[in-house]
Motif scaffolding. Structure first.
Motif, mmCIF file in Angstrom:
data_model
loop_
_atom_site.group_PDB
_atom_site.id
_atom_site.type_symbol
_atom_site.label_atom_id
_atom_site.label_comp_id
_atom_site.label_asym_id
_atom_site.label_seq_id
_atom_site.Cartn_x
_atom_site.Cartn_y
_atom_site.Cartn_z
ATOM 1 N N ARG A 180 13.833 1.154 2.977
ATOM 2 C CA ARG A 180 12.944 1.743 1.611
ATOM 3 C C ARG A 180 11.761 2.804 2.260
ATOM 4 N NH1 ARG A 180 12.513 -3.926 0.144
ATOM 5 N NH2 ARG A 180 10.482 -3.811 1.150
ATOM 6 N N SER A 181 11.329 2.688 3.255
ATOM 7 C CA SER A 181 10.499 3.753 3.972
ATOM 8 C C SER A 181 11.088 4.950 4.431
ATOM 9 C CB SER A 181 9.552 2.881 5.139
ATOM 10 O OG SER A 181 8.873 1.897 4.637
ATOM 11 N N ILE A 182 12.168 4.511 5.074
ATOM 12 C CA ILE A 182 13.089 5.852 5.557
ATOM 13 C C ILE A 182 13.510 6.904 4.446
ATOM 14 C CG2 ILE A 182 15.257 6.560 6.490
ATOM 15 C CD1 ILE A 182 14.914 4.006 8.387
ATOM 16 N N ASP A 183 13.861 6.002 3.257
ATOM 17 C CA ASP A 183 14.219 6.873 1.830
ATOM 18 C C ASP A 183 13.336 7.704 1.314
ATOM 19 O OD1 ASP A 183 16.525 5.641 2.182
ATOM 20 O OD2 ASP A 183 16.255 4.342 0.419
ATOM 21 N N THR A 184 12.103 7.408 1.810
ATOM 22 C CA THR A 184 10.938 8.315 1.303
ATOM 23 C C THR A 184 10.306 9.034 2.356
ATOM 24 O OG1 THR A 184 9.234 6.606 1.660
ATOM 25 C CG2 THR A 184 10.433 6.568 -0.604
ATOM 26 N N ALA A 185 10.683 9.365 3.536
ATOM 27 C CA ALA A 185 10.057 9.841 4.678
ATOM 28 C C ALA A 185 10.869 11.226 4.741
ATOM 29 C CB ALA A 185 10.421 9.086 5.871
ATOM 30 N N ASP A 186 10.091 11.903 5.603
ATOM 31 C CA ASP A 186 10.634 13.303 5.951
ATOM 32 C C ASP A 186 11.221 13.275 7.298
ATOM 33 O OD1 ASP A 186 9.647 15.028 3.632
ATOM 34 O OD2 ASP A 186 7.689 13.839 4.525
ATOM 35 N N LEU A 187 10.951 12.307 8.093
ATOM 36 C CA LEU A 187 11.149 12.410 9.584
ATOM 37 C C LEU A 187 11.556 10.844 9.899
ATOM 38 C CD1 LEU A 187 11.829 13.793 12.036
ATOM 39 C CD2 LEU A 187 9.477 13.581 12.540
ATOM 40 N N MET A 192 0.931 -1.152 -0.044
ATOM 41 C CA MET A 192 -0.035 0.190 -0.087
ATOM 42 C C MET A 192 0.895 1.064 0.168
ATOM 43 S SD MET A 192 -1.435 0.463 3.889
ATOM 44 C CE MET A 192 -1.687 2.111 3.699
ATOM 45 N N LYS A 193 0.456 2.437 -0.660
ATOM 46 C CA LYS A 193 1.005 3.728 -0.522
ATOM 47 C C LYS A 193 0.732 4.646 0.615
ATOM 48 C CE LYS A 193 1.629 3.628 -5.799
ATOM 49 N NZ LYS A 193 1.380 4.241 -6.932
ATOM 50 N N ILE A 194 1.627 5.065 1.091
ATOM 51 C CA ILE A 194 1.542 6.228 2.142
ATOM 52 C C ILE A 194 1.846 7.625 1.409
ATOM 53 C CG2 ILE A 194 2.508 7.043 4.316
ATOM 54 C CD1 ILE A 194 1.190 4.239 4.285
ATOM 55 N N GLY A 195 1.116 8.679 1.924
ATOM 56 C CA GLY A 195 1.024 9.887 1.202
ATOM 57 C C GLY A 195 2.281 10.695 1.708
ATOM 58 N N LYS A 196 2.492 12.039 1.139
ATOM 59 C CA LYS A 196 3.522 12.882 1.438
ATOM 60 C C LYS A 196 3.384 13.474 2.658
ATOM 61 C CE LYS A 196 3.702 14.461 -3.462
ATOM 62 N NZ LYS A 196 3.482 15.622 -4.110
ATOM 63 N N ASN A 197 4.568 13.978 3.264
ATOM 64 C CA ASN A 197 4.624 14.262 4.500
ATOM 65 C C ASN A 197 4.662 13.393 5.574
ATOM 66 O OD1 ASN A 197 5.289 16.140 6.796
ATOM 67 N ND2 ASN A 197 3.040 17.002 6.688
ATOM 68 N N LEU A 198 5.721 12.548 5.390
ATOM 69 C CA LEU A 198 5.670 11.026 6.169
ATOM 70 C C LEU A 198 6.780 10.905 7.171
ATOM 71 C CD1 LEU A 198 5.055 8.137 6.167
ATOM 72 C CD2 LEU A 198 6.829 7.701 4.647
ATOM 73 N N ALA A 199 6.411 10.498 8.274
ATOM 74 C CA ALA A 199 7.244 10.275 9.345
ATOM 75 C C ALA A 199 7.244 8.872 9.560
ATOM 76 C CB ALA A 199 6.869 11.000 10.682
ATOM 77 N N VAL A 200 8.542 8.076 9.809
ATOM 78 C CA VAL A 200 8.637 6.772 9.939
ATOM 79 C C VAL A 200 9.172 6.623 11.650
ATOM 80 C CG1 VAL A 200 10.158 4.784 9.642
ATOM 81 C CG2 VAL A 200 9.159 6.000 7.819
ATOM 82 N N ILE A 201 8.403 5.801 12.576
ATOM 83 C CA ILE A 201 8.796 5.585 13.623
ATOM 84 C C ILE A 201 9.121 4.087 13.873
ATOM 85 C CG2 ILE A 201 7.645 5.437 16.183
ATOM 86 C CD1 ILE A 201 5.961 7.843 15.377
ATOM 87 N N LEU A 202 10.408 3.835 14.648
ATOM 88 C CA LEU A 202 10.607 2.472 14.802
ATOM 89 C C LEU A 202 10.893 2.155 16.368
ATOM 90 C CD1 LEU A 202 11.952 -0.116 13.857
ATOM 91 C CD2 LEU A 202 14.143 1.118 14.150
ATOM 92 N N CYS A 203 9.613 1.267 16.561
ATOM 93 C CA CYS A 203 9.604 0.828 18.274
ATOM 94 C C CYS A 203 10.307 -0.178 18.511
ATOM 95 C CB CYS A 203 8.085 0.550 18.226
ATOM 96 S SG CYS A 203 6.998 2.179 18.069
ATOM 97 N N ASN A 204 10.446 -0.678 19.675
ATOM 98 C CA ASN A 204 11.217 -1.850 20.140
ATOM 99 C C ASN A 204 10.550 -3.076 20.196
ATOM 100 O OD1 ASN A 204 13.630 -2.676 21.295
ATOM 101 N ND2 ASN A 204 13.074 -2.629 23.175
ATOM 102 N N GLY A 205 9.483 -3.537 19.113
ATOM 103 C CA GLY A 205 9.053 -4.774 19.272
ATOM 104 C C GLY A 205 9.785 -5.687 18.276
ATOM 105 N N GLU A 206 8.990 -6.625 17.258
ATOM 106 C CA GLU A 206 9.796 -7.427 16.633
ATOM 107 C C GLU A 206 10.566 -6.562 15.428
ATOM 108 O OE1 GLU A 206 11.130 -10.937 14.903
ATOM 109 O OE2 GLU A 206 10.022 -10.644 16.655
ATOM 110 N N PRO A 207 11.753 -6.632 15.163
ATOM 111 C CA PRO A 207 12.274 -5.846 14.294
ATOM 112 C C PRO A 207 12.057 -6.100 12.885
ATOM 113 C CG PRO A 207 14.036 -6.715 15.713
ATOM 114 C CD PRO A 207 12.721 -7.228 15.871
ATOM 115 N N PRO A 208 11.672 -5.148 12.019
ATOM 116 C CA PRO A 208 11.427 -5.203 10.561
ATOM 117 C C PRO A 208 12.716 -5.791 9.885
ATOM 118 C CG PRO A 208 11.727 -2.973 11.067
ATOM 119 C CD PRO A 208 11.864 -3.684 12.218
#
Length: 212
Positions: A24-31, A1-17
């Motif tokens: 890939r997601s960080i490369d398209t994120a603003d934060l 699925m696509k996520i819109g512009k002005n994107l923040a990525v959060i990484l929590c301490n659960g199961e690591p991706p």
């Protein structure tokens, strides 16, 4: 699925991706924000968050790397809440969260509660792991997917009434889903567009990944 512009990525301490999935997601994120112990995962992947937020009971700051840290010791809210509160002040519209599921089940359930708490404050708020995307949806909701995608619907709290769908193999027509009574797991898309409507309740949508 696509996520819109002005994107923040959060990484929590659960199961690591998977690192590539996160990258890939960080490369398209603003934060890029790490919530406490998520900072350890980021640094293990050689990824530098813009900021690390939390009570810092899990994050271990290495001597060789300097990362901006915002200490939030309040024990009445969890680290994901602290990260989302920070983002709301920055007027971010779209949020993608990794590491909110897996590991401790009570943490996963708590984070789903946090999703409900912040649902209306963003254009999109999505949890992503190795298996699926999870989101709380409004009615009506349209999702673009590849035919054959596994899709599940689940009532987040209690009962969701008047659910109808198009584009699913097992159609719903004014159905109700209720915890401990009837749920909508393991359905399948039969077209590239799935439309879901409902009358009341909090409805979770799970979209299984086909390639990740």
């Amino acid at each position: 699925m696509k996520i819109g512009k002005n994107l923040a990525v959060i990484l929590c301490n659960g199961e690591p991706p998977e690192k590539e999935q996160l990258q890939r997601s960080i490369d398209t994120a603003d934060l890029f924000i790490a919530a406490d112990g998520g900072g350890n995962i980021a640094l293990q992947y050689n990824l530098l968050p813009d900021i690390i937020i939390g009570d810092l009971d899990s994050f271990h700051q290495p001597d060789t790397v300097t990362v901006p840290v915002l200490h939030k010791p309040d024990q009445n809210i969890n680290d994901l809440e602290k990260a989302l509160n920070h983002i709301t002040q920055l007027e971010v519209e779209n949020v993608l969260v990794f590491g909110a599921t897996g590991q401790r089940l009570d943490h996963t359930v708590k984070n789903l509660s946090v999703m409900k708490q912040f649902h209306n404050q963003f254009n999109t708020l999505v949890f992503r792991d190795k298996f699926c995307d999870i989101k709380l949806i409004n009615s009506p909701h349209t999702e673009q997917v590849t035919p054959g995608t596994q899709i599940s619907l689940f009532p987040l709290s209690g009962k969701v009434t008047g659910i109808s769908s198009s584009g699913l193999k097992y159609k719903l027509n004014n159905h109700s889903l209720e915890n401990g009574v009837f749920d909508g797991t393991s359905n399948e898309s039969v077209s590239d567009q799935v439309v879901i409507t409902y009358e009341s309740g909090d409805l979770l949508l799970f979209i299984n990944h086909q390639t990740d």
